[in-house]
Every structure is written in C-alpha cells, then in structure tokens.
Design a protein around this motif. Structure first.
Motif, PDB file in Angstrom:
ATOM      1  N   ASP A  96       0.831  -1.208   0.000  1.00 44.59           N
ATOM      2  CA  ASP A  96       0.000   0.000   0.000  1.00 44.59           C
ATOM      3  C   ASP A  96       0.866   1.260   0.000  1.00 44.59           C
ATOM      4  N   ASN A 121      -7.690   0.522  -6.798  1.00 51.48           N
ATOM      5  CA  ASN A 121      -7.658  -0.502  -5.754  1.00 51.48           C
ATOM      6  C   ASN A 121      -8.962  -1.286  -5.755  1.00 51.48           C
ATOM      7  N   ARG A 122      -8.866  -2.593  -5.930  1.00 54.15           N
ATOM      8  CA  ARG A 122     -10.022  -3.458  -5.748  1.00 54.15           C
ATOM      9  C   ARG A 122      -9.896  -4.069  -4.352  1.00 54.15           C
ATOM     10  N   ARG A 123     -10.596  -3.490  -3.410  1.00 52.79           N
ATOM     11  CA  ARG A 123     -10.419  -3.808  -1.992  1.00 52.79           C
ATOM     12  C   ARG A 123     -10.472  -5.320  -1.734  1.00 52.79           C
ATOM     13  N   GLY A 124      -9.432  -5.782  -1.053  1.00 55.24           N
ATOM     14  CA  GLY A 124      -9.354  -7.196  -0.694  1.00 55.24           C
ATOM     15  C   GLY A 124      -8.907  -8.098  -1.819  1.00 55.24           C
TER      16      GLY A 124
END
Length: 214
Positions: free
Chosen positions: A184, A202-205
């Motif tokens: 990050d 960002n594609r969370r997870g």
C-alpha cells in the motif's frame, strides 16, 4: 543446472508464476538426458567438466539459447560464457522478473522473432524497459526500483486486476512476510509520482489494476 536445491526450488516457483515450467537438473549428464529445453539456465557450480561439456553439446546440437547465472562475475565466467556461446550472463542475486525478461529475449533472438518495442506507451505514460525509466507527458519521472517493478507488472495487462499476493510474490519475493502495509505504501508513492491516484485502482481485498486515461 544448479547444485543447490535451496536456490533451484524458489527459482522454479518464481518462474511458474510467469507460466514457465522449469526442470531442475544438477549434472551435465542429466541435462543431456532431459527433453530438449527452450532455454538453459546454468551456473558453473563446482566447475565440473561434465556440465560445461553438456552446454557445448546442447548448444551445438540445437542452437539452444543459454543463460549463465554467476555470483562471481569474474573474468573466467565471462570468458567461458563467450566460449560456450551463451546468450546472456546474469549476476546473482537476480530478480525473477528481470531474469524472465532475459529468458524471453533470448528465446526471441533464437527463433528470429522481432524484439518487443522497448518503449511501451499507455496514453501519456511511456515506460522504457531498456533504461528502466518512465516519462509522463514527456517528462521523466524518477521511480524507486520497487515502484518501477510494480508499475511494469500492472502495465503488463492494463485494466486487469493483479492480486495482492501475486504482486508481493513477484515484485518482492515468494511468500513475502514483510510489513503488511508495504504494498500500500508503494502504491501510494507511485500514485503520487504519477500525479493522479486514478492511474492505479484498488479493488479492496483483491488487488490493483492500471487504468489508462481515455
């Protein structure tokens, strides 16, 4: 050809992440007995004559491209490499992405395939893979080595989501166990240098993807 299993096994795993299947052998005799490869990676190990002779035979029989991996980088290695007709000499320690690029370039040359254009363009962004430099709207943007490797990985398939684990395994090392925010932090730094957070989504997870402006 590599004597040390602790070196060979992580390399095999690293190459597999790029879709490359590698067979590990430790002797020249085993190399000659194996199915003909697309490219040979070898080090001089204990300088055993059988390994060197196997390289000569493989080179002579099928003009198979060979890459010499060396931790010494001395005159003897370079001299023997030239004698064997190696395509490339890569110093150790090496980065898997760089080694894969060298392997692909060697096989392209062996097959007479035109080399990929060294400057890759993504809208106003240009990546020069020869010099490891990028330009945005024609202006050079200085990147740290990890930032450059991260950008190149995402740019390999613009728009496709690259999993966090794959990024860490490729840009850092297999089974990377460093600080959880390492990726990050580098993404944030890269976005800042590109001047717009929208470049990297960002594609969370899941992971991240490169988004080229329309």
């Amino acid at each position: 050809m590599e004597d040390d299993v602790s070196i060979a096994e992580p390399l095999i795993d690293g190459l597999a992440r790029y879709g490359i299947t590698a067979d590990h052998v430790t002797t020249g005799a085993a190399a000659l007995a194996a199915a003909p490869p697309d490219v040979v990676l070898f080090d001089l190990g204990r300088r055993d004559t059988g390994r060197v002779e196997a390289c000569r035979k493989l080179r002579g029989d099928g003009d198979i491209p060979m890459i010499l991996l060396t931790g010494r980088g001395g005159v003897h290695d370079r001299s023997l490499g030239r004698e064997l007709g190696v395509e490339d000499l890569v110093g150790q320690p090496y980065r898997v992405p760089e080694l894969v690029a060298r392997m692909r370039a060697a096989t392209r040359r062996a097959r007479g395939v035109p080399a990929q254009e060294p400057v890759r363009r993504y809208g106003p962004l240009a990546i020069d893979t020869r010099t490891r430099q990028i330009r945005l709207h024609g202006v050079p943007i200085p990147l740290a080595p990890k930032e450059y490797d991260l950008l190149v990985l995402l740019a390999a398939e613009p728009g496709a989501v690259v999993a966090r684990r794959h990024i860490l395994d490729t840009v850092w090392e297999p089974d990377f166990l460093g600080p959880g925010k390492t990726l990050d932090f580098h993404v944030a730094s890269l976005r800042s240098k590109l001047g717009d957070a929208k470049w990297i989504e960002n594609r969370r997870g899941v992971g991240f993807r490169l988004v080229v402006p329309a």
